[in-house]
Design an enzyme around this catalytic site. Structure first.
Site, mmCIF file in Angstrom:
data_model
loop_
_atom_site.group_PDB
_atom_site.id
_atom_site.type_symbol
_atom_site.label_atom_id
_atom_site.label_comp_id
_atom_site.label_asym_id
_atom_site.label_seq_id
_atom_site.Cartn_x
_atom_site.Cartn_y
_atom_site.Cartn_z
ATOM 1 N N CYS A 244 -12.687 -11.500 42.045
ATOM 2 C CA CYS A 244 -12.191 -12.392 41.003
ATOM 3 C C CYS A 244 -11.406 -13.566 41.597
ATOM 4 O O CYS A 244 -11.987 -14.378 42.301
ATOM 5 C CB CYS A 244 -11.370 -11.588 39.995
ATOM 6 S SG CYS A 244 -11.136 -12.429 38.413
ATOM 7 N N GLY A 288 -12.167 -17.853 34.327
ATOM 8 C CA GLY A 288 -12.482 -19.150 33.762
ATOM 9 C C GLY A 288 -12.826 -20.181 34.819
ATOM 10 O O GLY A 288 -13.068 -21.347 34.508
ATOM 11 N N HIS A 329 -14.959 -7.474 38.416
ATOM 12 C CA HIS A 329 -14.091 -6.337 38.687
ATOM 13 C C HIS A 329 -14.960 -5.090 38.910
ATOM 14 O O HIS A 329 -15.472 -4.517 37.951
ATOM 15 C CB HIS A 329 -13.147 -6.083 37.514
ATOM 16 C CG HIS A 329 -12.214 -7.212 37.232
ATOM 17 N ND1 HIS A 329 -11.166 -7.116 36.348
ATOM 18 C CD2 HIS A 329 -12.159 -8.479 37.714
ATOM 19 C CE1 HIS A 329 -10.505 -8.259 36.294
ATOM 20 N NE2 HIS A 329 -11.105 -9.105 37.118
ATOM 21 N N GLU A 331 -14.379 -2.025 39.592
ATOM 22 C CA GLU A 331 -13.964 -0.726 39.039
ATOM 23 C C GLU A 331 -14.097 -0.684 37.518
ATOM 24 O O GLU A 331 -13.798 0.332 36.899
ATOM 25 C CB GLU A 331 -12.528 -0.390 39.436
ATOM 26 C CG GLU A 331 -11.485 -1.473 39.253
ATOM 27 C CD GLU A 331 -11.336 -2.037 37.857
ATOM 28 O OE1 GLU A 331 -10.719 -1.385 36.985
ATOM 29 O OE2 GLU A 331 -11.829 -3.152 37.636
#
Length: 354
Positions: A244, A288, A329, A331
């Protein structure tokens, strides 16, 4: 109490308020069908008002088990239908009570599909949640508020802490990490030392870790230049895995560029193609900003993952150094566990025998 959401383009949506506090922030939408508590406590939403596209929210209540950080960092919450009588064996409280106790401004009974369509057409924009009788003067003052670009400093750990274990030692740079990401690494046997976002490369390397993990987090990656400089100094010293915001920071540290997306990717149902295997995985995402693909052309990395929806860069790997990253992500929490294999790939990069 009656309330209204007003967007920067002048559109107004009427509903009911949980509590009487107002909110101002960037309005974004999340397409997940479950996971509202994880969304509320994901630090990557710091500074934002989150609209949920799934209509019925609160039907399984809330529980300590689902907390992803020490508190909620969202500025506000937008819901279509708010369930007041949840039913689930893990339920410890209602969502209404949680919102009230944590002083999270929330408007419900609004058409979240219409709000989402507006954002998809015009892009993310500032919005305010206020009581229905708020004056024009008060509303103008809220819109005049200039947000500080210190979201990462707000969400990062205030002090170093350790999650002990018997396996390899991973230093985590916390830009707004979710608890379940830490749990995923810890469950693989890793000892984790979690550092604040402004930790220096000297402080990190002094701990002599086996690997470095760069976490998710909120905001524009260019707003944390100190982290970019630190990562520049770390590349090539230890194996690095970024997700991320960490993915975007690696790109910037390597000399690439990032840009703000029209409305971003937020949800637990985002399809991503692994270019190395040809498989499509369903992923959990909240961002974003994205890496500018053209800026990678003269950098020694290969693109490993792409978004099926818009073809944006979702993963990359350095061609020579043990450095790789993904935009999502792995997980999940909430979401599917299609992508936990990425933690195994990180473990494979660590020195043998640790």
């Amino acid at each position: 109490m009656k309330g209204k959401l007003i967007l920067e383009d002048g559109s107004v949506f009427y509903g009911k308020l949980v509590g009487d506090s107002a909110a101002v922030g960037e309005v974004v939408f999340n397409t997940g069908m479950t996971g509202y508590q994880e969304i509320l406590t994901d630090p990557s939403y710091c500074g934002q008002i989150v609209a949920l596209t799934y209509p019925l929210i609160g039907n399984y209540g809330v529980a300590e088990l689902f907390q992803q950080s020490r508190k909620s960092f969202v500025r506000g919450f937008i819901i279509s239908e708010l369930c007041e009588e949840p039913s689930n064996y893990q339920c410890e409280n209602t969502l209404t009570q949680y919102l009230t106790e944590n002083k999270i401004p929330c408007i419900y009974g609004v058409d979240t599909r219409a709000i989402t369509r507006r954002i998809r057409s015009n892009g993310t924009m500032k919005g305010v949640i206020v009581p229905d009788d708020a004056s024009d003067e008060v509303i103008k003052k809220y819109f005049a508020v200039v947000p500080e670009v210190k979201e990462v400093q707000e969400v990062t750990t205030p002090e170093i802490y350790v999650m002990e274990n018997n396996g390899p030692h991973i230093v985590v740079m916390d830009f707004g990490i979710k608890q379940n990401i830490l749990n995923s690494l810890h469950n693989l046997g890793c000892k984790l030392t979690v550092l604040p976002a402004d930790a220096t490369s000297e402080e990190l390397l002094k701990l002599n870790p086996d690997g470095i993990f760069l976490s998710n987090g909120p905001g524009d990656p260019k707003d944390v230049p100190y982290a970019i400089e630190t990562i520049k100094e770390l590349i090539g010293k230890k194996p690095i895995f970024g997700i991320c915001l960490g993915h975007q920071l690696i790109a910037l540290a390597l000399g690439a560029d990032t840009y703000k997306m029209k409305f971003g990717h937020r949800g637990s149902n985002q399809p991503v193609k692994n270019l190395l295997t040809g498989r499509v995985h369903i992923t959990s995402q909240n961002h974003g900003y994205a890496v500018e693909e053209s800026s990678l052309e003269n950098i020694d990395v290969s693109i490993t993952h792409r978004s099926v929806n818009d073809n944006t860069v979702e993963g990359m790997r350095h061609k020579e150094l043990p450095v790789f990253s993904v935009q999502y992500h792995p997980e999940a929490s909430p979401g599917p566990d299609d992508n936990t294999y990425l933690f195994d790939e990180f473990m494979a990069l660590l020195p043998k025998g640790v």
